[in-house]
Scaffold this motif. Structure first.
Motif, mmCIF file in Angstrom:
data_model
loop_
_atom_site.group_PDB
_atom_site.id
_atom_site.type_symbol
_atom_site.label_atom_id
_atom_site.label_comp_id
_atom_site.label_asym_id
_atom_site.label_seq_id
_atom_site.Cartn_x
_atom_site.Cartn_y
_atom_site.Cartn_z
ATOM 1 N N SER A 69 0.751 -1.156 -0.034
ATOM 2 C CA SER A 69 -0.128 -0.146 -0.043
ATOM 3 C C SER A 69 0.809 1.110 0.193
ATOM 4 O O SER A 69 0.613 2.249 -0.725
ATOM 5 C CB SER A 69 -0.939 0.067 1.362
ATOM 6 O OG SER A 69 -1.532 -1.014 1.268
ATOM 7 N N LEU A 70 1.912 1.246 0.810
ATOM 8 C CA LEU A 70 3.024 2.495 0.780
ATOM 9 C C LEU A 70 3.480 2.464 -0.632
ATOM 10 O O LEU A 70 3.767 3.869 -0.881
ATOM 11 C CB LEU A 70 3.923 2.118 1.987
ATOM 12 C CG LEU A 70 3.394 2.348 3.445
ATOM 13 C CD1 LEU A 70 4.251 1.900 4.458
ATOM 14 C CD2 LEU A 70 2.879 3.900 3.717
ATOM 15 N N ILE A 71 3.961 1.625 -1.234
ATOM 16 C CA ILE A 71 4.667 1.816 -2.249
ATOM 17 C C ILE A 71 3.631 2.411 -3.520
ATOM 18 O O ILE A 71 4.099 2.958 -4.063
ATOM 19 C CB ILE A 71 5.345 0.325 -2.761
ATOM 20 C CG1 ILE A 71 6.223 -0.117 -2.046
ATOM 21 C CG2 ILE A 71 5.680 0.374 -4.275
ATOM 22 C CD1 ILE A 71 6.684 -1.476 -2.141
ATOM 23 N N TYR A 72 2.346 1.744 -3.368
ATOM 24 C CA TYR A 72 1.510 2.172 -4.426
ATOM 25 C C TYR A 72 1.000 3.590 -4.210
ATOM 26 O O TYR A 72 1.084 4.529 -5.031
ATOM 27 C CB TYR A 72 0.301 1.081 -4.330
ATOM 28 C CG TYR A 72 -0.939 1.844 -5.036
ATOM 29 C CD1 TYR A 72 -0.811 1.597 -6.506
ATOM 30 C CD2 TYR A 72 -2.022 2.503 -4.584
ATOM 31 C CE1 TYR A 72 -1.978 2.087 -7.270
ATOM 32 C CE2 TYR A 72 -2.871 3.269 -5.203
ATOM 33 C CZ TYR A 72 -2.968 2.870 -6.877
ATOM 34 O OH TYR A 72 -3.946 3.237 -7.403
ATOM 35 N N CYS A 73 0.937 3.810 -3.027
ATOM 36 C CA CYS A 73 0.493 5.311 -2.575
ATOM 37 C C CYS A 73 1.788 6.399 -3.039
ATOM 38 O O CYS A 73 1.566 7.479 -3.496
ATOM 39 C CB CYS A 73 0.130 5.484 -1.202
ATOM 40 S SG CYS A 73 -1.527 4.696 -0.695
ATOM 41 N N ASN A 74 2.789 5.768 -2.595
ATOM 42 C CA ASN A 74 3.885 6.860 -2.763
ATOM 43 C C ASN A 74 4.184 6.988 -4.248
ATOM 44 O O ASN A 74 4.714 8.010 -4.803
ATOM 45 C CB ASN A 74 5.394 6.037 -2.060
ATOM 46 C CG ASN A 74 6.428 7.007 -1.904
ATOM 47 O OD1 ASN A 74 6.175 8.185 -1.654
ATOM 48 N ND2 ASN A 74 7.689 6.513 -2.549
ATOM 49 N N ASN A 75 3.879 6.004 -5.042
ATOM 50 C CA ASN A 75 4.088 6.232 -6.440
ATOM 51 C C ASN A 75 2.965 6.832 -7.288
ATOM 52 O O ASN A 75 2.992 7.071 -8.557
ATOM 53 C CB ASN A 75 4.382 4.966 -7.426
ATOM 54 C CG ASN A 75 5.759 4.200 -6.644
ATOM 55 O OD1 ASN A 75 6.578 5.070 -6.544
ATOM 56 N ND2 ASN A 75 5.911 3.042 -6.615
ATOM 57 N N TYR A 77 0.266 8.993 -5.529
ATOM 58 C CA TYR A 77 -0.344 10.187 -4.910
ATOM 59 C C TYR A 77 0.860 11.186 -4.593
ATOM 60 O O TYR A 77 1.534 10.798 -3.935
ATOM 61 C CB TYR A 77 -1.317 9.891 -3.681
ATOM 62 C CG TYR A 77 -2.444 9.058 -4.025
ATOM 63 C CD1 TYR A 77 -3.493 9.282 -4.868
ATOM 64 C CD2 TYR A 77 -2.371 7.686 -3.483
ATOM 65 C CE1 TYR A 77 -4.583 8.641 -4.939
ATOM 66 C CE2 TYR A 77 -3.323 6.771 -3.930
ATOM 67 C CZ TYR A 77 -4.437 7.177 -4.465
ATOM 68 O OH TYR A 77 -5.517 6.267 -4.801
ATOM 69 N N SER A 78 0.531 12.325 -5.069
ATOM 70 C CA SER A 78 1.666 13.368 -4.600
ATOM 71 C C SER A 78 1.612 13.707 -3.330
ATOM 72 O O SER A 78 2.711 14.334 -2.994
ATOM 73 C CB SER A 78 1.111 14.839 -5.666
ATOM 74 O OG SER A 78 -0.302 15.145 -5.340
ATOM 75 N N TYR A 80 2.065 11.883 -0.767
ATOM 76 C CA TYR A 80 3.241 11.144 -0.123
ATOM 77 C C TYR A 80 4.655 11.603 -0.790
ATOM 78 O O TYR A 80 5.751 10.958 -0.326
ATOM 79 C CB TYR A 80 2.942 9.574 -0.808
ATOM 80 C CG TYR A 80 1.746 9.040 0.089
ATOM 81 C CD1 TYR A 80 1.998 8.232 1.145
ATOM 82 C CD2 TYR A 80 0.492 9.184 -0.199
ATOM 83 C CE1 TYR A 80 0.980 7.647 1.947
ATOM 84 C CE2 TYR A 80 -0.561 8.497 0.292
ATOM 85 C CZ TYR A 80 -0.086 7.933 1.705
ATOM 86 O OH TYR A 80 -1.164 7.152 2.259
ATOM 87 N N LYS A 81 4.630 12.319 -1.884
ATOM 88 C CA LYS A 81 6.011 12.623 -2.454
ATOM 89 C C LYS A 81 7.057 13.393 -1.251
ATOM 90 O O LYS A 81 8.147 13.065 -1.215
ATOM 91 C CB LYS A 81 5.976 13.710 -3.566
ATOM 92 C CG LYS A 81 5.080 13.183 -4.545
ATOM 93 C CD LYS A 81 5.705 11.848 -5.300
ATOM 94 C CE LYS A 81 4.699 11.465 -6.399
ATOM 95 N NZ LYS A 81 5.409 10.005 -6.907
ATOM 96 N N ASP A 82 6.404 14.010 -0.181
ATOM 97 C CA ASP A 82 7.410 14.783 0.503
ATOM 98 C C ASP A 82 7.438 13.932 2.170
ATOM 99 O O ASP A 82 8.214 14.194 2.923
ATOM 100 C CB ASP A 82 6.727 16.148 1.007
ATOM 101 C CG ASP A 82 6.744 17.160 -0.082
ATOM 102 O OD1 ASP A 82 7.776 16.856 -0.969
ATOM 103 O OD2 ASP A 82 5.974 17.977 -0.112
ATOM 104 N N ILE A 83 6.832 12.600 1.782
ATOM 105 C CA ILE A 83 7.163 11.806 3.094
ATOM 106 C C ILE A 83 8.071 10.728 2.730
ATOM 107 O O ILE A 83 8.379 9.993 1.907
ATOM 108 C CB ILE A 83 5.799 10.980 3.197
ATOM 109 C CG1 ILE A 83 4.493 12.192 3.494
ATOM 110 C CG2 ILE A 83 5.808 10.140 4.393
ATOM 111 C CD1 ILE A 83 3.237 11.617 3.838
#
Length: 208
Positions: A69-75, A77-78, A80-83
């Motif tokens: 889920s983290l990998i998907y969200c990071n790639n 949704y914007s 997550y870009k700064d997280i």
């Protein structure tokens, strides 16, 4: 998300321990089991290992879903870009070890708690405390509380959740990890000894 992994362990352990103790007392099946040529210690280890195995499977499944889920969200949704999300072989291996350590400890605690209960409802109510404890680190992170004390990491369940949150955010502190694992293993040993002594009593076995 990582708080729910440990919560899954608590819920699975509680369910398995309730079935293995309170439900068997309530239904009288424990007496039938004890007619077989097994010792009390073998009986308890069988129940304990079954609880640990199911808890570990539950936690690893939760870990897998969380990482994906983290990998998907990071790639995707914007937001997550700064997280900073630190997902690599090292962090995943440490997470698996933490899940295993948490499973063997929480499973023991769940069995110890349910040994004091006589019915399914009593056991359910008694083990709720395990789920409540897993929420604490999540609340601390939401209020942006700075957790840095070594003592905090040595506290069972709280330390497990915090370690998972730390390693995947890139703030690995091996002293905290050692404190968490070391304390958990020591407490696991003490809990297992306590459970064996508890279940050698006929009052505990048969709910007298």
């Amino acid at each position: 998300a990582f708080a729910y992994i440990i919560m899954a362990i608590a819920l699975t352990s509680s369910s398995m321990a309730t079935t293995a103790t309170a439900v068997e007392k309530e239904q009288g099946t424990l007496e039938t089991i004890l007619t077989f040529p097994i010792t009390t210690t073998e009986l308890i280890f069988g129940k304990y290992l079954a609880t640990v195995i199911m808890s570990t499977i539950s936690s690893l499944f939760g870990l897998l879903v969380t990482i994906l889920s983290l990998i998907y969200c990071n790639n995707t949704y914007s937001i997550y870009k700064d997280i900073n999300i630190n997902i690599n072989i090292g962090s995943i291996l440490i997470a698996i070890i933490i899940c295993l350590v948490a499973s063997i400890l929480i499973s023991g605690i769940a069995l110890a708690i349910t040994s004091y209960t006589k019915t399914y409802k009593e056991a359910q109510a008694a083990t709720q405390i395990l789920s409540y404890i897993t929420i604490a680190p999540m609340l601390f992170s939401m209020i942006e509380s700075n957790i840095s004390s070594l003592i905090y990491y040595a506290i069972p369940i709280l330390g497990h959740v915090q370690i998972l949150m730390d390693i995947f955010s890139g703030t690995v502190n091996y002293l905290n990890i050692i404190a968490c694992i070391g304390t958990s293993l020591i407490l696991t040993y003490l809990v297992i000894i306590f459970i064996i002594k508890r279940f050698k009593s006929e009052k505990v076995l048969f709910g007298i």
